[in-house]
Design an enzyme around this catalytic site. Structure first.
Site, PDB file in Angstrom:
ATOM      1  N   HIS A   1       0.829  -1.201   0.000  1.00  0.00           N
ATOM      2  CA  HIS A   1       0.000   0.000   0.000  1.00  0.00           C
ATOM      3  C   HIS A   1       0.864   1.253   0.000  1.00  0.00           C
ATOM      4  O   HIS A   1       2.088   1.191   0.054  1.00  0.00           O
ATOM      5  CB  HIS A   1      -0.911   0.004   1.230  1.00  0.00           C
ATOM      6  CG  HIS A   1      -0.161   0.087   2.527  1.00  0.00           C
ATOM      7  ND1 HIS A   1       0.516  -0.980   3.082  1.00  0.00           N
ATOM      8  CD2 HIS A   1       0.039   1.122   3.390  1.00  0.00           C
ATOM      9  CE1 HIS A   1       1.085  -0.625   4.212  1.00  0.00           C
ATOM     10  NE2 HIS A   1       0.820   0.657   4.418  1.00  0.00           N
TER      11      HIS A   1
ATOM     12  N   HIS B   1       0.399   5.838   1.197  1.00  0.00           N
ATOM     13  CA  HIS B   1      -0.424   6.830   1.888  1.00  0.00           C
ATOM     14  C   HIS B   1      -0.251   8.215   1.284  1.00  0.00           C
ATOM     15  O   HIS B   1       0.733   8.501   0.605  1.00  0.00           O
ATOM     16  CB  HIS B   1      -0.034   6.939   3.378  1.00  0.00           C
ATOM     17  CG  HIS B   1      -0.010   5.655   4.121  1.00  0.00           C
ATOM     18  ND1 HIS B   1      -1.153   4.979   4.478  1.00  0.00           N
ATOM     19  CD2 HIS B   1       1.029   4.920   4.610  1.00  0.00           C
ATOM     20  CE1 HIS B   1      -0.826   3.891   5.141  1.00  0.00           C
ATOM     21  NE2 HIS B   1       0.491   3.822   5.235  1.00  0.00           N
TER      22      HIS B   1
ATOM     23  N   GLU C   1       4.999   8.316   6.709  1.00  0.00           N
ATOM     24  CA  GLU C   1       4.817   7.341   7.796  1.00  0.00           C
ATOM     25  C   GLU C   1       6.145   7.113   8.505  1.00  0.00           C
ATOM     26  O   GLU C   1       7.152   6.785   7.883  1.00  0.00           O
ATOM     27  CB  GLU C   1       4.304   6.023   7.217  1.00  0.00           C
ATOM     28  CG  GLU C   1       4.240   4.870   8.215  1.00  0.00           C
ATOM     29  CD  GLU C   1       3.800   3.559   7.568  1.00  0.00           C
ATOM     30  OE1 GLU C   1       2.822   3.597   6.799  1.00  0.00           O
ATOM     31  OE2 GLU C   1       4.448   2.523   7.795  1.00  0.00           O
TER      32      GLU C   1
ATOM     33  N   HIS D   1       4.902   0.510  -0.074  1.00  0.00           N
ATOM     34  CA  HIS D   1       5.696  -0.233   0.900  1.00  0.00           C
ATOM     35  C   HIS D   1       4.929  -1.437   1.427  1.00  0.00           C
ATOM     36  O   HIS D   1       3.729  -1.593   1.191  1.00  0.00           O
ATOM     37  CB  HIS D   1       6.132   0.676   2.052  1.00  0.00           C
ATOM     38  CG  HIS D   1       5.020   1.422   2.717  1.00  0.00           C
ATOM     39  ND1 HIS D   1       4.556   2.629   2.248  1.00  0.00           N
ATOM     40  CD2 HIS D   1       4.280   1.145   3.814  1.00  0.00           C
ATOM     41  CE1 HIS D   1       3.576   3.065   3.032  1.00  0.00           C
ATOM     42  NE2 HIS D   1       3.386   2.169   3.995  1.00  0.00           N
TER      43      HIS D   1
ATOM     44  N   HIS E   1      10.670  23.326  29.286  1.00  0.00           N
ATOM     45  CA  HIS E   1      11.152  23.656  27.953  1.00  0.00           C
ATOM     46  C   HIS E   1       9.972  23.919  27.027  1.00  0.00           C
ATOM     47  O   HIS E   1       8.818  23.763  27.420  1.00  0.00           O
ATOM     48  CB  HIS E   1      11.998  22.506  27.388  1.00  0.00           C
ATOM     49  CG  HIS E   1      11.204  21.261  27.093  1.00  0.00           C
ATOM     50  ND1 HIS E   1      10.742  20.418  28.088  1.00  0.00           N
ATOM     51  CD2 HIS E   1      10.767  20.724  25.914  1.00  0.00           C
ATOM     52  CE1 HIS E   1      10.067  19.420  27.545  1.00  0.00           C
ATOM     53  NE2 HIS E   1      10.067  19.581  26.233  1.00  0.00           N
TER      54      HIS E   1
ATOM     55  N   HIS F   1       9.073  23.900  22.407  1.00  0.00           N
ATOM     56  CA  HIS F   1       9.539  23.672  21.042  1.00  0.00           C
ATOM     57  C   HIS F   1       9.104  24.863  20.186  1.00  0.00           C
ATOM     58  O   HIS F   1       7.908  25.161  20.105  1.00  0.00           O
ATOM     59  CB  HIS F   1       8.983  22.358  20.502  1.00  0.00           C
ATOM     60  CG  HIS F   1       9.282  21.191  21.409  1.00  0.00           C
ATOM     61  ND1 HIS F   1      10.531  20.619  21.498  1.00  0.00           N
ATOM     62  CD2 HIS F   1       8.505  20.535  22.310  1.00  0.00           C
ATOM     63  CE1 HIS F   1      10.514  19.653  22.396  1.00  0.00           C
ATOM     64  NE2 HIS F   1       9.292  19.576  22.910  1.00  0.00           N
TER      65      HIS F   1
ATOM     66  N   GLU G   1       4.543  18.673  19.531  1.00  0.00           N
ATOM     67  CA  GLU G   1       5.076  17.429  20.091  1.00  0.00           C
ATOM     68  C   GLU G   1       3.939  16.433  20.308  1.00  0.00           C
ATOM     69  O   GLU G   1       2.970  16.723  21.002  1.00  0.00           O
ATOM     70  CB  GLU G   1       5.773  17.697  21.428  1.00  0.00           C
ATOM     71  CG  GLU G   1       6.228  16.436  22.160  1.00  0.00           C
ATOM     72  CD  GLU G   1       6.773  16.714  23.541  1.00  0.00           C
ATOM     73  OE1 GLU G   1       6.531  15.909  24.459  1.00  0.00           O
ATOM     74  OE2 GLU G   1       7.438  17.765  23.716  1.00  0.00           O
TER      75      GLU G   1
ATOM     76  N   HIS H   1       6.288  23.403  28.879  1.00  0.00           N
ATOM     77  CA  HIS H   1       5.816  22.192  29.549  1.00  0.00           C
ATOM     78  C   HIS H   1       6.968  21.446  30.215  1.00  0.00           C
ATOM     79  O   HIS H   1       8.140  21.712  29.956  1.00  0.00           O
ATOM     80  CB  HIS H   1       5.076  21.264  28.579  1.00  0.00           C
ATOM     81  CG  HIS H   1       5.887  20.810  27.401  1.00  0.00           C
ATOM     82  ND1 HIS H   1       6.210  21.637  26.335  1.00  0.00           N
ATOM     83  CD2 HIS H   1       6.445  19.605  27.098  1.00  0.00           C
ATOM     84  CE1 HIS H   1       6.913  20.975  25.453  1.00  0.00           C
ATOM     85  NE2 HIS H   1       7.086  19.737  25.889  1.00  0.00           N
TER      86      HIS H   1
ATOM     87  N   GLU I   1       9.052  11.520  22.242  1.00  0.00           N
ATOM     88  CA  GLU I   1       8.619  12.836  21.786  1.00  0.00           C
ATOM     89  C   GLU I   1       8.764  12.834  20.263  1.00  0.00           C
ATOM     90  O   GLU I   1       9.872  12.669  19.742  1.00  0.00           O
ATOM     91  CB  GLU I   1       9.499  13.944  22.365  1.00  0.00           C
ATOM     92  CG  GLU I   1       9.458  14.066  23.873  1.00  0.00           C
ATOM     93  CD  GLU I   1      10.399  15.153  24.381  1.00  0.00           C
ATOM     94  OE1 GLU I   1      11.182  15.700  23.567  1.00  0.00           O
ATOM     95  OE2 GLU I   1      10.368  15.446  25.579  1.00  0.00           O
TER      96      GLU I   1
END
Length: 329
Positions: A42, A44, A48, A87, A223, A225, A230, A269, A283
């Protein structure tokens, strides 16, 4: 189980699914057929990225240039398929409980109807068209194409040696698997981290991650991002997460193994280990490079007079702030 935007509304940029491919397929009552299962060939709309939780699988993929890659993925290791690249995923005969893995897609709106299955397509193509496409004249060659999609189905175990499965030798510029389990973790005061992004896993241009281990009593430091959300998957242990969303808006959540969390970009967070065992989690980020800003490092490297004016910290406390990012404390 799935974690798309309709299940986790805040997760607009990333989605995840947990798959268990069993090695033992029940036949009649206590009889078992020891047949491996495969995910149907298949592709997408989304990229992935996968993390193996247990067992071992063999993956294969092909690029638009016709380059091929076949390889094995073991517990703690990764694979990546760019959007649109076809894949396959096949469980190997290595564990009684089969193979289990987490799939991450770079779209929070990912759904199975965005998966293009080989049998589903060919079942909707006239046999005469298939004959022209494959250069044959015997239409009976296509009588065994299933009328319904296979999705996950029993199959013959792959050979132990991946090279025995290759039609031609692997010829992609970079591998589509990454041996994260074999990477030495970076030790921190309260645990360890393993970072993997496009600087080390070259093909993974849209998704990156950090495998974090927090010892009892420790925490992932305060910290944020800067630009990427995340998506967090808790592998083992218990955690408490507090997220700051600006304007006096903060929320605290508890998590355990198998749970999923989501932190939007720029939200401050931290993640505490609240259990009596080691906490381990992923993460995952929508982006090729992992980036975060440590609160402690920022304060340590900011002119001390500003820190005193804002927070009333003493010279002694400011002097103890680490100028090096600690990750886990």
């Amino acid at each position: 189980p799935s974690n798309q935007v309709d299940v986790l509304p805040a997760a607009t940029e990333l989605a995840g699914k947990n798959y268990l491919i069993l090695e033992v397929v029940d036949d009649i009552h206590d009889r078992c057929k020891y047949a491996l299962e495969s995910g149907e060939l298949h592709w997408h709309k989304s990229a992935e990225w996968a993390y193996m939780l247990k067992g071992e699988v063999r993956i294969s993929t092909m690029t638009p240039e016709g380059q091929i890659f076949v390889g094995d993925v073991s517990e703690g290791d990764l694979w990546y398929f760019p959007a649109g690249n076809p894949h396959s995923i096949q469980a190997k005969n290595t564990t009684e409980d089969g193979a289990e893995f987490i799939l991450i897609f770079d779209s929070g709106k990912f759904a199975e109807d965005a998966t293009f299955l080989l049998t589903d397509w060919l079942a909707h193509v006239p046999k005469g068209v298939l004959a022209k496409n494959f250069g044959v004249t015997d239409l009976t060659s296509f009588e065994h194409i299933p009328e319904k999609e296979l999705y996950i189905f029993p199959s013959v175990p792959p050979p132990e040696d991946p090279t025995a499965d290759m039609v031609i030798p692997n010829n992609t510029p970079n591998p589509y698997v990454f041996p994260l389990s074999k990477i030495k973790p970076a030790k921190t005061p309260g645990g360890s981290v393993k970072l993997v992004d496009s600087r080390t896993f070259k093909v993974a241009e849209k998704i990156s991650a950090v495998e974090v281990v927090v010892e009892v009593g420790g925490m992932r430091e305060l910290h944020w991002h800067p630009t990427e959300p995340e998506w967090t998957f808790y592998i083992s242990g218990e955690a408490r997460v507090t997220i700051f969303a600006s304007e006096a808006n903060a929320h605290t959540f508890n998590f355990q193994a198998g749970d999923v969390g989501y932190v939007p970009p720029t939200y401050g967070h931290y993640i505490e280990n609240t259990g009596n065992t080691t906490l381990k989690f992923l993460e995952v980020f929508q982006g090729g490079i992992v980036q975060d800003i440590s609160l402690t490092q920022w304060l340590a490297l900011t002119p001390p007079s500003l820190i005193k004016a804002h927070l009333g910290f003493s010279d002694e406390l400011i002097g103890k702030l680490s100028r090096v990012k600690q990750e886990v404390v």
